[in-house]
Design an enzyme around this catalytic site. Structure first.
Site, mmCIF file in Angstrom:
data_model
loop_
_atom_site.group_PDB
_atom_site.id
_atom_site.type_symbol
_atom_site.label_atom_id
_atom_site.label_comp_id
_atom_site.label_asym_id
_atom_site.label_seq_id
_atom_site.Cartn_x
_atom_site.Cartn_y
_atom_site.Cartn_z
ATOM 1 C CG HIS A 180 9.151 52.466 24.559
ATOM 2 N ND1 HIS A 180 9.357 51.584 23.386
ATOM 3 C CD2 HIS A 180 10.180 52.151 25.554
ATOM 4 C CE1 HIS A 180 10.682 51.107 23.532
ATOM 5 N NE2 HIS A 180 11.181 51.146 25.017
ATOM 6 C CG ASN A 222 5.868 53.078 17.774
ATOM 7 O OD1 ASN A 222 5.816 53.834 18.789
ATOM 8 N ND2 ASN A 222 6.637 52.004 17.482
#
Length: 244
Positions: A100, A131
């Protein structure tokens, strides 16, 4: 008279639209990207050539609502022309996460808001050790600073450099990631630039830089909508450490 009145009303509406624009871009667009969209919780500037967002921007406020559950409804962005979209199938390889940019855990005020963070236009191929480590750690901190400071403004994205690695149907992997956190009330900012590598959250201070540096490597223009003097001061300063 009726024509004049109608024209006056139309002009007022048009000027209002220009004045207010997207609520997630109070300090200007970092770039007039190929596709710019104001979503429920964030604004996005998407490059057709990159098949990726060049920037996303959103405001985090001190939370006064009950957060919705994580939607996990990853899907193609049908607002993007078909030939420039990315798909879950592009990530059917063993290395990268669907990472994201606009943070799903931060944008949780409504089902729609959270769901829109799972559009594939908001994803980039991201190493798990990036991440789930330094990137997640910084997302946790942006929420913490929103709580302690009342409100912070976030701009984030990937930076691409040759030779580019691709996955799926020519979806490029960022060489670097940046995140800018701006506190308007205190006229302070933090700017981070990370190599796309496995990095521990404990090392966040090592990647503090200035907004000027991020503008140079990304080709974007941040915070152009604030006063010139404030912009010049904020963009050149490198904070010595994170906020407490």
């Amino acid at each position: 008279m009726r024509i004049t009145l109608s024209l006056f009303i139309f002009t007022c509406l048009l000027l209002t639209s220009f004045a207010y624009g997207c609520e997630h871009l109070p300090y200007g667009k970092p770039k007039d990207s190929d596709f710019v969209k104001c979503r429920d919780g964030y604004a996005i500037g998407y490059s057709y050539d990159l098949k990726a967002a060049e920037w996303v921007a959103y405001t985090l406020n001190k939370q006064t609502w009950v957060p919705v559950e994580r939607q996990d409804d990853f899907r193609e962005d049908t607002d993007i022309p078909v030939q420039f979209r990315t798909y879950e199938s592009d990530y059917q390889e063993p290395v990268f996460h669907m990472g994201h940019l606009a943070n799903s855990e931060s944008l949780d005020k409504s089902i729609k808001q959270n769901s829109e963070t799972f559009l594939m236009s908001n994803m980039t191929p991201q190493l798990p050790g990036h991440n789930t480590a330094v990137w997640k750690g910084l997302e946790n901190r942006e929420r913490k600073w929103a709580e302690s400071r009342g409100s912070v403004y976030i701009i984030t994205g990937g930076v691409y450099r040759a030779p580019v690695t691709y996955i799926g149907n020519r979806v490029p992997v960022p060489a670097m990631y940046y995140k800018i956190i701006y506190d308007k009330a205190n006229n302070e900012s933090l700017a981070y630039l990370f190599p796309h590598d496995n990095i521990k959250t404990a090392n966040l201070d090592d990647y503090l830089t200035s907004i000027d540096v991020i503008e140079t490597v990304s080709g974007l223009n941040f915070l152009s909508g604030i006063e010139d003097e404030d912009e010049a001061l904020i963009e050149k300063v490198t904070a010595p450490s994170q906020w407490p």
